[in-house]
Write an enzyme that holds these catalytic residues in place. Structure first.
Site, mmCIF file in Angstrom:
data_model
loop_
_atom_site.group_PDB
_atom_site.id
_atom_site.type_symbol
_atom_site.label_atom_id
_atom_site.label_comp_id
_atom_site.label_asym_id
_atom_site.label_seq_id
_atom_site.Cartn_x
_atom_site.Cartn_y
_atom_site.Cartn_z
ATOM 1 C CB CYS A 156 -0.596 -0.372 1.558
ATOM 2 S SG CYS A 156 -1.945 1.400 1.237
ATOM 3 C CB CYS A 159 -0.468 2.628 4.183
ATOM 4 S SG CYS A 159 -2.390 1.752 3.233
ATOM 5 C CG ASP A 160 3.450 1.219 4.823
ATOM 6 O OD1 ASP A 160 2.648 1.607 5.636
ATOM 7 O OD2 ASP A 160 3.253 -0.041 3.827
#
Length: 331
Positions: A156, A159-160
């Protein structure tokens, strides 16, 4: 895989778990799955006064239990570890009165109410069901992928991505998701290597042009990643050209897998409508085609796939359940 025979049902109140009651099998609402959507649905359903059961599976918490620091969930100024966020959600749902059983649903019957959900050790009934079983990212299945998951390997970018500033990165895939993630990662990376098995992208023309014109993105055509190496964190990836069989090693600080997701809906085939990829088809809001059966989170959401959106869908499903049960109270 089922839990031990005779698994107890943990009844809860505002003070925490009570003495287990093995005979309780009938509830107002059953929630299948215990990620952000499942726990949020539990909080709302229980708070609305419904006798609510969550069947969490053997490893509750969804994808966040495999996530390290979560920076983008509102309310945590300094971030929070993924497993800690799930533990807090679980406790909050229990405090509202939700019964949570760490067991796996192995069969369902949505043909008529009360709806039936079976585990390896028990059969449960309810007036409404919320499916919150989520989806899992498809994996490459190569050497080093599991070892460096969360240590350089991610599924992701949204997300990261911010954790990978000033590094060279790899994105595996050639569809819209892969190219969108590659473009997003150029905000943080010094260079993004897109590795694709074919000689042309499957992404939309607009997204292709955007990526092709981005000087930070380099394409590796007809290629695949065959191995990931490093010490405590990922440091290298081995690429293989599928036409020439030539291999090369490039130094990168992270690798993002963007080859799709697999919704956890095998259990619901021939029970509710699924699309060609297995995602639940919603009839209206969070309603499935079966009256009284609802869905929340990544099990139907192929676009956002964030903890915050999953929690939002859990809230929506619980509100829809409340309306449904209120309107059908005398049936």
């Amino acid at each position: 895989m089922a839990a031990d025979e005779g698994a107890a049902v943990l009844e809860t109140n505002n003070d925490g778990p009570k003495i287990p009651d093995k005979k309780k099998t009938k509830f107002d609402v059953i929630i299948i799955g215990a990620g952000p959507s499942g726990y949020t649905a539990g909080i709302y359903c229980s708070r609305a006064g419904y006798d609510t059961l969550i069947l969490s599976g053997i490893l509750p918490g969804g994808q966040l239990v495999n996530t390290t620091e979560v920076e983008n969930y509102p309310g945590f100024e300094n971030g929070i570890m993924g497993p800690d966020l799930m533990i807090d959600m679980r406790k909050q749902s229990q405090r509202m009165g939700t019964t949570i059983i760490d067991d796996i649903a192995v069969d369902v019957d949505f043909r008529r109410a009360p709806y039936k959900v079976l585990t390896g050790s028990e059969e449960y009934e309810s007036r409404a069901v919320i499916i919150a079983t989520g989806a899992n990212p498809k994996k490459m299945g190569i050497t080093g992928e599991e070892e460096f998951s969360g240590k350089g390997v991610s599924y992701c970018a949204t997300c990261d991505g911010p954790f990978f500033r000033n590094l060279e990165l790899i994105v595996v895939g050639g569809g819209d998701s892969a190219i969108e993630e590659a473009t997003f990662l150029t905000k943080f990376a010094t260079r993004v290597h897109v590795v694709h098995r074919r000689d042309e992208l499957r992404a939309s023309k607009v997204m292709q042009e955007r990526a092709m014109n981005n000087e930070k993105i380099q394409f590796h055509w007809n290629s695949e990643v065959i191995e990931i190496n490093g010490d405590e964190k990922m440091q290298q990836a081995v690429l293989k050209n599928l036409k020439t069989n030539e291999e090369k090693t490039i130094k990168v600080g992270g690798l993002f897998v963007a080859i799709g997701h697999q919704p956890n809906t095998e259990l619901f085939k021939n029970q509710i409508d699924l699309d060609d990829e297995g995602y639940i088809v919603l009839k209206n809001k969070t309603h499935t085609n079966m009256e009284g059966v609802f869905a929340a989170g990544d099990v139907h959401d192929r676009s956002y796939r964030q903890a915050i959106t999953a929690a939002g869908y859990g809230c929506m499903a619980a509100i829809d359940v409340d309306k449904f049960l209120t309107e059908n109270a005398d049936k």
